[in-house]
Design a protein around this motif. Structure first.
Motif, PDB file in Angstrom:
ATOM      1  N   UNK A 188     -29.659   7.771 -78.508  1.00  0.00           N
ATOM      2  CA  UNK A 188     -28.889   6.579 -78.899  1.00  0.00           C
ATOM      3  C   UNK A 188     -28.955   6.381 -80.396  1.00  0.00           C
ATOM      4  N   UNK A 189     -30.216   6.332 -80.875  1.00  0.00           N
ATOM      5  CA  UNK A 189     -30.384   6.047 -82.289  1.00  0.00           C
ATOM      6  C   UNK A 189     -29.748   7.114 -83.152  1.00  0.00           C
ATOM      7  N   UNK A 190     -29.869   8.378 -82.724  1.00  0.00           N
ATOM      8  CA  UNK A 190     -29.272   9.431 -83.560  1.00  0.00           C
ATOM      9  C   UNK A 190     -27.765   9.278 -83.588  1.00  0.00           C
ATOM     10  N   UNK A 191     -27.172   8.965 -82.393  1.00  0.00           N
ATOM     11  CA  UNK A 191     -25.724   8.750 -82.388  1.00  0.00           C
ATOM     12  C   UNK A 191     -25.330   7.631 -83.351  1.00  0.00           C
ATOM     13  N   UNK A 192     -26.103   6.522 -83.286  1.00  0.00           N
ATOM     14  CA  UNK A 192     -25.737   5.387 -84.141  1.00  0.00           C
ATOM     15  C   UNK A 192     -25.877   5.760 -85.608  1.00  0.00           C
ATOM     16  N   UNK A 193     -26.921   6.544 -85.918  1.00  0.00           N
ATOM     17  CA  UNK A 193     -27.086   6.961 -87.308  1.00  0.00           C
ATOM     18  C   UNK A 193     -25.905   7.809 -87.752  1.00  0.00           C
ATOM     19  N   UNK A 194     -25.485   8.729 -86.857  1.00  0.00           N
ATOM     20  CA  UNK A 194     -24.362   9.596 -87.230  1.00  0.00           C
ATOM     21  C   UNK A 194     -23.096   8.769 -87.402  1.00  0.00           C
ATOM     22  N   UNK A 195     -22.851   7.831 -86.457  1.00  0.00           N
ATOM     23  CA  UNK A 195     -21.672   6.962 -86.615  1.00  0.00           C
ATOM     24  C   UNK A 195     -21.715   6.241 -87.952  1.00  0.00           C
ATOM     25  N   UNK A 196     -22.906   5.709 -88.264  1.00  0.00           N
ATOM     26  CA  UNK A 196     -23.033   4.944 -89.498  1.00  0.00           C
ATOM     27  C   UNK A 196     -22.689   5.780 -90.718  1.00  0.00           C
ATOM     28  N   UNK A 197     -23.242   7.020 -90.711  1.00  0.00           N
ATOM     29  CA  UNK A 197     -22.988   7.884 -91.861  1.00  0.00           C
ATOM     30  C   UNK A 197     -21.511   8.226 -91.957  1.00  0.00           C
ATOM     31  N   UNK A 198     -20.901   8.511 -90.775  1.00  0.00           N
ATOM     32  CA  UNK A 198     -19.462   8.853 -90.817  1.00  0.00           C
ATOM     33  C   UNK A 198     -18.651   7.679 -91.361  1.00  0.00           C
ATOM     34  N   UNK A 199     -18.947   6.480 -90.862  1.00  0.00           N
ATOM     35  CA  UNK A 199     -18.212   5.306 -91.350  1.00  0.00           C
ATOM     36  C   UNK A 199     -18.401   5.124 -92.839  1.00  0.00           C
ATOM     37  N   UNK A 200     -19.666   5.313 -93.295  1.00  0.00           N
ATOM     38  CA  UNK A 200     -19.949   5.139 -94.720  1.00  0.00           C
ATOM     39  C   UNK A 200     -19.116   6.095 -95.554  1.00  0.00           C
ATOM     40  N   UNK A 237     -12.703   2.007 -80.837  1.00  0.00           N
ATOM     41  CA  UNK A 237     -13.107   2.799 -82.001  1.00  0.00           C
ATOM     42  C   UNK A 237     -13.843   1.859 -82.938  1.00  0.00           C
ATOM     43  N   UNK A 238     -15.120   1.668 -82.671  1.00  0.00           N
ATOM     44  CA  UNK A 238     -15.880   0.757 -83.512  1.00  0.00           C
ATOM     45  C   UNK A 238     -17.329   1.136 -83.389  1.00  0.00           C
ATOM     46  N   UNK A 239     -18.122   0.603 -84.324  1.00  0.00           N
ATOM     47  CA  UNK A 239     -19.509   1.044 -84.352  1.00  0.00           C
ATOM     48  C   UNK A 239     -20.314   0.386 -83.248  1.00  0.00           C
TER      49      UNK A 239
END
Lengths: 179, 386, 385
Positions: free
Chosen positions: B4-16, B101-103
Motif C-alpha cells: 500500500x505504502x509503496x503504491x502511495x509513494x509511487x503515486x505521489x512521485x508521479x503526481x509531483x 483518477x486521484x491520489x
C-alpha cells in the motif's frame, strides 16, 4: 503681452522708493534690474497685486559674470540671478535681474512664496555657490553632497580626486602619439 | 513498508513530477499567449514552438550561484520556497481528474484543500521576513493579509456547493452534477452562480494573480517577497505559482462545472451506477483536463489585460463586497433548497433559463469581439503558431 | 551621495518614530522613468515624508556649451529629452534665431512643425504606456511601443535617425523629405485614429484603472502654478495655458486645434486620471495638426544662409516652446564677441514637476506614490541635464 515694457514700468512705479533700472529696452526681453535687498518686496508685489498676479515661475537662473582684462586674465564680477515670472491671467511675462557681489553672494530666498523656487535655488547654490538666506532646504541637488567647489563658476578648478577616484584619466593615445 | 505504502509513494512521485512538468509548460504557454496578445511572438526557439523553454530555464537556474544575503536568517530563508510548494502540491491529493483518477479519496475533500492552501501563507511570510530586506518584508506582510482575507469568501462559496451536493467528498460533488451544462452547479440557481464568481475571484487572490498581485508588484516592490531569491529557489516560487493555476482550474471545474463527467448514459448502458467502461473514463479524464486548462487560459488572459488593485481597494473588495454577498448567498441557498425541491418544475425552468443566459453571454462576447475587430480594421491571425 | 545622516542633518526632520521605516526607492527602478531616487519614510503603507534625490544623470551639458560654437550644441539638446528630441532641437534653434534675428524659410518651418508633432505623439505614447505599466497593465504599454515603431519609421525617413534626431539647424532643417513621405504619413494617421479608439476601449474606461487613478494626487490650479507645472500637467489642473497659443512660434497661429483641459471626468479636477486623459486627447489634437500641415506644406528651400561664425548680440534672452513635458525654456547669455554662448540654461518641464513631490507624497500610500509619479511623465535626463 509677453515681456512688454509697460509692465516693467508699472512695476517700477509700484516699488516706488526703491530704485530700479530697465535694461535691454529694444531687445525681445527687456529686464528690470533691482537691488538684492528689494527682492522679497518685489516678489510680494508681483504675486499678490491684482494687476500682475504672477504666480508662476518660468525660470530662475544664475550667471557668473566675468570680463577679460587687458593682460588676458579673468576679472570676476559677481553672480547675476535672473527671475522670469508669468501671470496667471494672460501669461504676460516679466524678467527681473539681481546682481550679486563676487565675494559671498547671498540673497533672500523666495521659496516660502513659491514652492517651486526651492529647487531652482538649490541648483543655483549647487552650481554657482550663491547662498539663499532663510531657505527651507539648501542642499546640493545635482552633485553629490560632499562635492567641493561650484562647477559653473568660471574660476572652477576640479579636485584631483573625489573619494579616492581620480578625476582625470591618462590618455591612451599619448603612448603612440608621434611628436 | 507495505505494498500500500509503496503504491502511495509511487503515486505521489508521479503526481509531483506531472505537476512540475505541467507548471513548467504553463510558464511557456503563458509567455506565448502574452506575446500574441501584445503583437509579438513569445519564446519559440527552444524545442518545437518553444515548448521546452522551461527546461532551459531550469538548467540555467541550477547553474547559478546560490546567493543568500548576509544577514538573512539562513534556515528560514531556505525552507520558505519548499513550504510554498508543499502548500500547493498537497491540495492536489483529493482532486479527481476524471472518475477514480486521484491520489486518495478523502471524505473531507474540499475542507482539506482549503486547509492545505494555508501553508502558502506561512511560506510567504517566512520568505518575506527572512530576506532581511524591507521591501520583501512589505511584500510578505501584504501577501499574508491578502491571502488570509480571501480565504473567507472562498470558504463561503465552497459552503454553498457543499450544501447543494450534500458532501465534502469530491467524487460525490462531481457525481451530484451531470455532464451537460444544465446539470452543472454553476447554472443550477442564481446563488451558485454567485458562488462561482466569488470563488473564482477569491482563488485569483489566493494565487497572487493580477488583478491581485500587489505582493509581487513589479513597479513598486521589485517582486516583493521574491526579491532576494535567485536561481533554483526562485524557480520554486514560480513553480508553486503556476502549479496553483492548475489547482485553481481543477477546483473550479470540479466544484462548478461537473468536472470529468461525460455523457455516458447516452451512448452505452451502464452495468452499475458509478462504474463506467474504461474508454469513457479516459474520455472523462481528457474532458476534465480540457475544462481545467480552459480556466487556466482565462486566468492568463485576465492577467495580461487588467491593471492591479491597490492594497486597500483589494481589502475593500474582500470585506465590504464579497463577504456580505457570500453570506447572503449562503442564506439564500439554504432557503432555496428548503423551498424548492430537487428536479421539480421550477428547478428545471431556472436551470434552463440560466444555461441559456450563459450561452447567450458567450455568443454576445463573440459578437463584441467581431465588432471590435471590424471597427479597428484588425487583421485576424488565426494561426497561434506563427 | 546623500545618506540618511545628511538628510537628517541638513533637513529639519522628525526622527524615526516607533512605527516608521525608511525605505529607499532607489535609482534602479523597475518603472521606466530613469534614474531618480526617493527616500520614503513609511508608516505602514502610508508615506509620511519623502525626499527626492536627483542628479544621477547630470552630464553638465550647460558647462559644455560654454566651450563650443552655437551650432555644435545642437546634438546635446537631443539628449535633454531623448523621447522628444525634435522639440528640444526646435526650442534651441528658435531661441538662437530670435536673438540673432535669423530668417527661416517657409517649408523649413512646416517640416519643423511636422517633426515636432510626430515627436509629441511619440512622447505621449511613452508617457501613457508607462503609466499603464506602473499601475499594473503591461499590455497597453507594449501596444503603445508598437505604435511608436511606425512613428519612428516615419521619423527615420524625415530626419535620418529613429532617436536623438539632431534634425533642426539654424534657419532651416538638415534634410528634405522624399516624395512619398506625405502619403505614408497620411496612411499612418488613418491607422492611428483607430488605434487610439482601441486603446481607449482597452484601458481608459477600465474600472480598475480608473479606481487606481481617480482622486490620486489632486493638484488644484493654484497649487499647480506654484509648483511651476507646465504643459499637460498644468492643463489637467484646469488652467488652459498652452504656449503654442500664448507665446506663438512657427505657424501655430494658423493651425486650428483645441486645447484639452482637465475637467475631472472621473474624479476631481487635477487628479492623475485627468493628467492621463489630457495626454490622450492631446494625441488626437496632434493628429489634427499634422493633417493640416500636410495640406498646407509647399515646395521651397529648406535652409537659409547663416553666417559661418555666428555671434549673438550682447545680452540675454529667454525663449519658450511647448515640449510634450511642459515648457522648455532656453536662457541664452551672450557677451557679444565670441562664437560660443556665455551661458545656456535649459529650463525643462520635468524639473518643475519634481518640485511638487515632497508635498504631494505626504499621506499617500506607496501604490499611489508610484501612480502619481508616473502620471507626471517625468524623464530623468530632463531633470538632471
Amino acid at each position: 503681452m509677453n515681456f512688454s515694457i509697460t509692465l516693467l514700468e508699472k512695476l517700477a512705479q509700484e516699488m516706488a522708493p526703491s530704485t530700479s533700472e530697465i535694461i535691454q529696452r529694444e531687445s525681445k526681453m527687456p529686464i528690470l534690474k533691482i537691488d538684492a535687498k528689494d527682492l522679497r518686496k518685489v516678489m510680494l508685489i508681483l504675486r499678490d497685486n491684482p494687476v500682475f498676479e504672477m504666480k508662476y515661475i518660468n525660470n530662475i537662473s544664475g550667471v557668473h559674470l566675468t570680463a577679460i582684462k587687458e593682460d588676458g586674465t579673468l576679472d570676476l564680477k559677481g553672480v547675476e540671478v535672473l527671475y522670469v515670472l508669468s501671470s496667471k491671467l494672460d501669461f504676460s511675462t516679466i524678467a527681473i535681474r539681481v546682481d550679486l557681489p563676487e565675494v559671498n553672494p547671498e540673497i533672500d530666498t523666495i521659496d516660502d512664496l513659491f514652492v517651486s523656487a526651492n529647487w531652482f535655488e538649490r541648483e543655483i547654490y549647487d552650481l554657482l555657490g550663491v547662498n539663499f538666506i532663510n531657505s527651507q532646504d539648501l542642499r546640493r541637488i545635482m552633485l553629490p553632497d560632499d562635492w567641493q567647489g561650484h562647477p559653473l563658476r568660471r574660476d572652477y578648478k576640479e579636485n584631483a580626486s573625489y573619494n579616492g577616484m581620480p578625476t582625470t584619466r591618462p590618455n591612451e593615445l599619448d603612448a603612440i602619439r608621434v611628436e | 513498508m507495505t505494498t500500500e505504502n509503496i503504491y502511495m509513494l509511487v503515486y505521489g512521485v508521479i503526481y509531483l513530477l506531472l505537476l512540475a512538468v505541467t507548471a513548467g509548460i504553463l510558464t511557456v504557454v503563458e509567455r506565448r499567449i502574452a506575446g500574441r496578445m501584445q503583437s509579438r511572438i513569445g519564446p519559440n526557439r527552444v524545442g518545437p514552438q518553444g515548448a521546452i523553454q522551461f527546461v532551459a530555464d531550469v538548467i540555467k537556474a541550477l547553474q547559478k550561484e546560490d546567493i543568500i544575503p548576509t544577514d538573512a536568517y539562513g534556515f528560514l530563508f531556505k525552507i520558505a520556497p519548499y513550504l510554498v510548494f508543499m502548500g500547493v502540491f498537497l491540495t492536489l491529493v483529493p482532486i479527481p481528474f476524471g472518475a477514480y483518477v486521484l491520489m486518495e479519496d478523502l471524505d473531507l475533500g474540499i475542507y482539506y484543500v482549503l486547509a492545505m492552501s494555508s501553508y502558502v501563507v506561512i511560506g510567504l511570510m517566512i520568505g518575506g521576513w527572512a530576506s532581511n530586506n524591507k521591501w520583501s518584508l512589505l511584500g510578505g506582510m501584504r501577501s499574508a493579509a491578502q491571502k488570509i482575507s480571501y480565504e473567507i469568501p472562498a470558504a463561503l462559496a465552497v459552503f454553498i456547493v457543499v450544501a447543494m451536493a450534500g458532501s465534502m467528498n469530491f467524487q460525490k460533488i462531481v457525481l451530484a452534477q451531470g455532464a451537460s451544462p444544465v446539470d452543472w452547479f454553476v447554472f443550477r440557481n442564481p446563488f451558485t452562480f454567485i458562488a462561482f464568481n466569488i470563488f473564482f475571484i477569491a482563488a485569483l487572490a489566493e494565487g497572487n494573480r493580477v488583478p491581485f498581485d500587489i505582493p509581487e508588484a513589479e513597479s513598486e516592490l521589485v517582486s516583493g517577497y521574491n526579491t532576494e531569491y535567485s536561481g533554483m529557489r526562485f524557480l520554486f516560487f514560480f513553480l508553486a505559482e503556476w502549479g496553483n493555476l492548475v489547482v485553481i482550474g481543477a477546483l473550479v471545474t470540479c466544484l462548478f462545472f461537473g468536472g470529468g463527467t461525460f455523457w455516458y448514459e447516452w451512448v452505452v448502458s451502464i452495468p452499475a451506477p458509478g462504474r463506467e467502461p474504461l474508454q469513457f473514463e479516459v474520455l472523462g479524464f481528457f474532458w476534465f483536463l480540457f475544462k481545467t486548462f480552459f480556466f487556466v487560459f482565462v486566468i492568463i488572459w485576465i492577467r495580461w489585460t487588467l491593471p492591479r488593485l491597490r492594497i486597500d481597494q483589494l481589502m475593500d473588495v474582500c470585506w465590504k463586497y464579497m463577504v456580505p454577498i457570500g453570506l447572503f448567498s449562503s442564506l439564500g441557498i439554504v432557503i432555496w433548497m428548503y423551498v424548492i425541491p430537487e428536479n421539480s418544475g421550477i428547478d428545471r425552468v431556472v436551470r434552463i433559463v440560466m444555461t441559456s443566459l450563459g450561452a447567450l453571454s458567450v455568443v454576445y462576447f463573440h459578437y463584441r469581439v467581431y465588432r471590435n475587430m471590424k471597427v479597428t480594421k484588425a487583421v485576424f491571425y488565426a494561426n497561434p503558431f506563427v | 551621495m546623500i545618506t540618511e545622516k545628511d538628510v537628517q542633518s541638513r533637513v529639519e526632520i522628525t526622527p524615526l518614530n516607533g512605527n516608521e521605516i525608511l525605505v529607499n526607492m532607489g535609482p534602479h527602478h523597475p518603472s521606466t522613468h530613469g534614474v531618480i531616487r526617493f527616500i520614503l519614510y513609511l508608516d505602514g503603507e502610508i508615506c509620511v515624508r519623502a525626499v527626492p534625490d536627483v542628479g544621477y544623470l547630470h552630464r553638465s551639458i550647460e558647462k559644455i556649451a560654454e566651450g563650443m560654437p552655437y551650432s555644435f550644441f545642437m546634438p546635446y539638446t537631443d539628449r535633454v529629452d531623448y523621447v522628444a528630441a525634435v522639440n528640444c532641437n526646435l526650442g534651441y534653434a528658435l531661441a538662437v534665431e530670435q536673438a540673432a534675428g535669423l530668417e527661416v524659410p517657409e517649408r523649413a518651418t512646416w517640416l519643423r512643425m511636422l517633426g515636432s508633432e510626430l515627436n509629441r505623439i511619440n512622447s505621449h505614447l511613452i508617457g501613457v504606456g508607462a503609466l499603464a505599466m506602473d499601475v499594473g497593465a503591461t499590455t497597453p504599454f507594449v501596444h503603445a511601443i508598437r505604435e511608436r515603431e511606425y512613428i519612428m519609421d516615419l521619423l527615420e525617413i524625415q530626419t535620418g535617425t529613429r532617436m536623438n534626431n539632431n534634425y533642426v539647424r539654424f534657419s532651416g532643417v538638415c534634410q528634405d523629405v522624399p516624395q512619398d513621405f506625405f502619403s505614408k504619413t497620411e496612411k499612418f494617421l488613418n491607422h492611428f485614429d483607430l488605434f487610439l479608439g482601441e486603446f481607449d476601449r482597452l484601458i481608459s474606461t477600465n474600472k480598475i484603472f480608473v479606481e487606481r487613478l481617480k482622486n490620486v494626487g489632486i493638484v488644484t490650479g493654484d497649487q499647480a502654478l506654484s509648483y511651476s507645472f507646465s504643459g499637460p500637467n498644468l492643463r489637467a489642473s484646469g488652467i488652459g495655458h498652452d504656449l503654442r497659443r500664448l507665446d506663438p512660434y512657427c505657424f501655430y497661429p494658423d493651425m486650428d486645434f483645441d486645447i484639452p483641459q482637465g475637467v475631472g471626468i472621473k474624479g476631481t479636477v487635477g487628479d492623475s486620471y485627468d493628467r492621463y486623459i489630457v495626454r490622450i486627447e492631446e494625441m488626437v489634437e496632434s493628429v489634427k495638426i499634422i493633417r493640416q500641415i500636410l495640406s498646407k506644406i509647399k515646395e521651397g528651400p529648406i535652409q537659409s544662409k547663416v553666417p559661418k561664425k555666428l555671434v549673438l548680440p550682447e545680452g540675454e534672452t529667454y525663449h519658450r516652446t511647448e515640449a510634450p513635458r511642459g515648457e522648455l525654456g532656453f536662457h541664452i547669455v551672450s557677451d557679444g564677441k565670441s562664437t560660443s554662448p556665455y551661458r545656456i540654461k535649459i529650463r525643462t518641464g520635468s524639473f518643475a514637476s519634481m518640485t511638487s513631490l515632497a508635498e504631494v507624497f505626504k499621506g499617500m500610500m506607496v501604490a499611489d506614490v508610484v501612480a502619481y509619479f508616473a502620471s507626471l511623465d517625468v524623464v530623468a535626463p530632463e531633470v538632471d541635464r
